[in-house]
Each structure stands twice: as structure tokens, then as C-alpha cells.
Scaffold this motif. Sequence first.
Motif, mmCIF file in Angstrom:
data_model
loop_
_atom_site.group_PDB
_atom_site.id
_atom_site.type_symbol
_atom_site.label_atom_id
_atom_site.label_comp_id
_atom_site.label_asym_id
_atom_site.label_seq_id
_atom_site.Cartn_x
_atom_site.Cartn_y
_atom_site.Cartn_z
ATOM 1 N N LEU A 48 6.261 6.151 3.193
ATOM 2 C CA LEU A 48 6.500 5.744 1.572
ATOM 3 C C LEU A 48 6.660 5.102 0.968
ATOM 4 N N PRO A 49 7.892 4.192 1.159
ATOM 5 C CA PRO A 49 7.736 2.811 -0.030
ATOM 6 C C PRO A 49 6.906 1.907 0.323
ATOM 7 N N ILE A 50 6.605 2.338 1.454
ATOM 8 C CA ILE A 50 5.667 0.890 1.619
ATOM 9 C C ILE A 50 4.528 1.194 1.029
ATOM 10 N N ALA A 62 -1.356 -3.699 -5.340
ATOM 11 C CA ALA A 62 -2.724 -3.065 -5.849
ATOM 12 C C ALA A 62 -2.937 -3.779 -7.560
ATOM 13 N N PHE A 63 -1.748 -2.470 -8.194
ATOM 14 C CA PHE A 63 -1.920 -2.118 -9.292
ATOM 15 C C PHE A 63 -2.206 -3.729 -10.257
ATOM 16 N N PHE A 64 -0.702 -5.086 -9.285
ATOM 17 C CA PHE A 64 -0.745 -6.282 -9.978
ATOM 18 C C PHE A 64 -2.112 -7.076 -9.888
ATOM 19 N N GLY A 118 -4.813 1.552 -3.373
ATOM 20 C CA GLY A 118 -3.798 0.880 -1.846
ATOM 21 C C GLY A 118 -2.148 1.260 -2.306
ATOM 22 N N PHE A 119 -2.296 2.647 -2.635
ATOM 23 C CA PHE A 119 -1.129 3.760 -1.904
ATOM 24 C C PHE A 119 -1.815 4.378 -0.696
ATOM 25 N N LEU A 120 -2.800 4.573 -0.844
ATOM 26 C CA LEU A 120 -3.521 5.105 0.095
ATOM 27 C C LEU A 120 -4.234 4.584 1.637
ATOM 28 N N ALA A 121 -4.779 3.221 1.292
ATOM 29 C CA ALA A 121 -4.689 2.375 1.827
ATOM 30 C C ALA A 121 -3.655 2.442 3.452
#
Length: 527
Positions: free
Chosen positions: A405-407, A415-417, A432-435
Amino acid sequence: MAIISTEQTKRLFAIHGWSGAILGLLLYVVVLTGALAVFAAEIGNWANSGSDHHDPLARWVGVATTKAAADVPDEYKEEISISYDHSGDLWFFFHTHAKNAAGRLEDKGVMVALDTDTHEVISWQEGFRSELPTADAADALARFFVDLHITLHVPHPWGLYLTGLLGFVMLAAAISGFLLHRHLIRDLFLAPRLSSRLLRARDRHILAGSWGLLFAIILAFTGAFFSFATSLGLPVVAAVAFGGDQAAMVEAVIGAPEAEDPRPELLVSLDGVLRQSSALAGTRTTFISIEHFGRVDARISVFHEPVEGGFRPFHHLFDGTTGKFLGSPPTLGAVPSAGDTVFGVMSALHFGTFAGFLSRMIWFGLGLAMAYVTVTGLQLWLKRRADDLTWQRVGRLVLATVYGLPIAICGATLAFFVSLPLQGTGFWTPTGFLASSAACLATAWWIDDADRLRRLCRMVLGGMLFALPMVRFLISGDGWIRLLSTQNTAVIVLDFSLLLAGAGLLYMTCRPASEAPSAPRESEAAE
């Protein structure tokens, strides 16, 4: 503490254990993201490397409103919502009410974004509220974390049902844990035993749970209430008491609407109203709503932050043509009431806003403690079933989720940046979260050795945490000297915290084996 029988103790242990074992991982996600959501505004500000505009609604909003309204069809001027994003740009939503494709009433109109300094149009979009962004791409990160906490990104209303159910699970675990504490005061000062890793883990679980027990009960109850109140409570009340007519229920609760007067009339000086409202509140303006723009019956609602240590934000209502102050409407109901007060207290307790920054810091720390209690509870449950192959696989899943989760949160942030210059954060942040989540789960499936998996996850997480401030600087170009000159010290504090956390994890992972805790003996693993 009342003495309970052996049979009752067994039942309580079963409730306490199974309530965490069944939905413990989802509960961990909600609790950890809830701790982050306490500082959602600060995270959004950090993601944008601060802002030169610390009070965007304090100047020339009236001029900006007039310019934004110039090309908007009159049918959408029934109501105007005015807000701002973390970069300081102004956002206007001109809207009316219309039926969407599903046949439900929804706000429909035009979303206009203006530059705060030049009032140049940044974006102009028309459609239903669910189709339009709440702000520009710069707010995608904070919004993603908040939505993950509230609904786990499950479609409405099932996400609220799920988080509400998790609130009840947490409440059951907290109450059963309280009843199992025969010596609660003593447990508050329990020193973890060093003779056995299992005993040490159990003592730390009891210690953290004892300090966070009251917090867990408050958070679970208020969280379940907010999840079910709008998604289930209001429709049920409308169906039972008003024959399914939700409009009649709303009218009964907040009172009948004022008589309409559609005659045209110019809006009073909006900036004058904002100065008057700011003088009454003494805090920053956060949101403005204008009803019946350009009519005799226009009304202006101005919302302000609560004072430091205050329970509730301010809401001031003004006549839209004369600027006369009409009072401070309650959040719930037509007149001040005990129910409205209770609602305000519950909101302050859930979000930790009752004592300003200090209470939010305490709520953040207690949220991390509750995430730790959830994880250690799952680990203790699994250690007692270490010989079962199925539970061994669950143990790898727990380890992958605890670090995953933290990763994944760091992956979403990176991914946002990277996508921020391309204005694609709305897509790439969740991607980015899902990947990152998929990579963690695949790694846990591939690596059988739990110690090796833990070491790898710590190294990856430490490296990502350490890299985040550097990536933020490379994308924005805003270093600490400029941030100090623009009074954005919160960005520096968060940068430093991430660097420190990343360096700490990397040190724990890479330190010599002689410094690392010894592995448990066979006799300890069997305890």
C-alpha cells in the motif's frame, strides 16, 4: 473492569480475531489512507510545490466572476459555486439541475477555471457534474487519496457501503478488545518482552491498541455514520416517512424554500460582501455559493475555515442585491438544534479538526498506530496458524499489502509528478497506483521467502520515499530557498520527512547482519 467467564472470553477472542482476519486488509487500507487524508490539503499543496496565493478568494473575485459568466448561457446561472485549487487558480461552476442519462437529477452546467492574477481562462467545460473535474490536474493526487479512504474507489453507493461495513468491523474489534483488557491501565505502560519475538509482537499489539482504543471507537463509529448517512440513511428515511419523496424529506428537515422573485437585478459587490464576511469570521475564505445570479432573490453564501481550535467552519448568508447579512445557517436543519451540534461534533472528531493543527497531528499519529494494530493483529492470527498452507499464503498476501500500500501510494505520487507537465494526472495517478500494487502482488507470489520479500519491499519503499522530494524539485524547479521566500515551509517539512523516512528504511534494510535482530528460534515460532 468486570470479570468475564472463560466461555465469554473465548467468544470475545473469536469476535476480535475473525473481525480483523476477514476484512483486516481492507481495514488497513482505509485506516492508513485516513491518516493521510487528515493532511490532504497539505499533500495537495506539496504536490504543487506550494502556492504564491495563500488566500485566492480574498481579492477581485467579483471581477473574475463577471468575466467567467460572460460566455455562460443564462440557463446555467441558477447557481454558481466558486472555489480554488492547490495552485491558487479560481474555479467557477455555473449550473442548474437536469436529468442525466440514468434519469436522476444532477447538476449540469459549465466549469470555468481562471488564472488568479490575470483572470485569463485556463479551461471551459460543459456537462454534468459527474463528468467534470473538481479542479485542474494539480488536485488529482490529494483527491485520489481522499476518495481511496472514503470509497476505496468502488462505484457509488457500494464504496460507501463497504467503508461503512469496515467501520462496524473496526468497532467490533475495538469493543471486544476493550472487554478483553482486564488491566487496561497497566497495559498502557506495558514494556514489550524481549525473550520471544511472538511475545514481543503481542505486547506491542496490546500497547498500541490500549493507547488507541478510544480513538478506534470514535473513528469507527463516526466513519460508519458518515458512510451510511447519505448512501443508506436518507433514502431509507425518505422511503419510510415520506413515501420515497426525498424532496419532501429535505423540505421537512431544512424548511420550505423562499418565495422566488425572478425579476432581473444586478448582483451586489461580491468583493464587498467577502470583506464583510471575513471581518465577521476572522479566517480565510474557502468556498462561495451564489444562488439566482442576476435576480432580485439572489443569495450569497460564504464559507470560512474554523478558528484555530474551533469545531466548525463558518457559514455566512447575505442578500445578493443589498449585501445585508442574513445570519449563519446551521449545517443540519433550518434552525440551530442539538442534532446540528452533534453532527458538527462528530465531523470534528472524525477529521480531527477540533483543536487545529495539533489535533490533526495527534489524529495522524493515532491513525498510524491503528494501522499498526491492524497489521500486528493479522500477524498474530497467522502465527497461530503457521502450519496451515492456506494461511501461509494469506501471510504472504498480508506482507505484500502492508508494504504494497505505501509503495503503491508512492507509485501514484511519482506517476502524478511525471504526468503533471502533460496535464494527464487524472489518468496516470490511479494508473501508477494500480501498476505498483500489481507489481507488489506479483513479487509476493513469486518470492516464497517472507524475510527476503520483507527486505525487498523495505528497500523499494525506502528508495521511493527518498526519491519523491527530488522528483518534486526536478518537475517544479522550486527549491527550499524559493519555498522559504514564498512562505511555503510546509512543503519543506514534508520533503524533509520523506527524506528522513526513506533514509531510515534504507538503513534498516542495508545495515550489517550483525546489527539486525536475530531470527526467531524454533521454540519461539511454535509459541
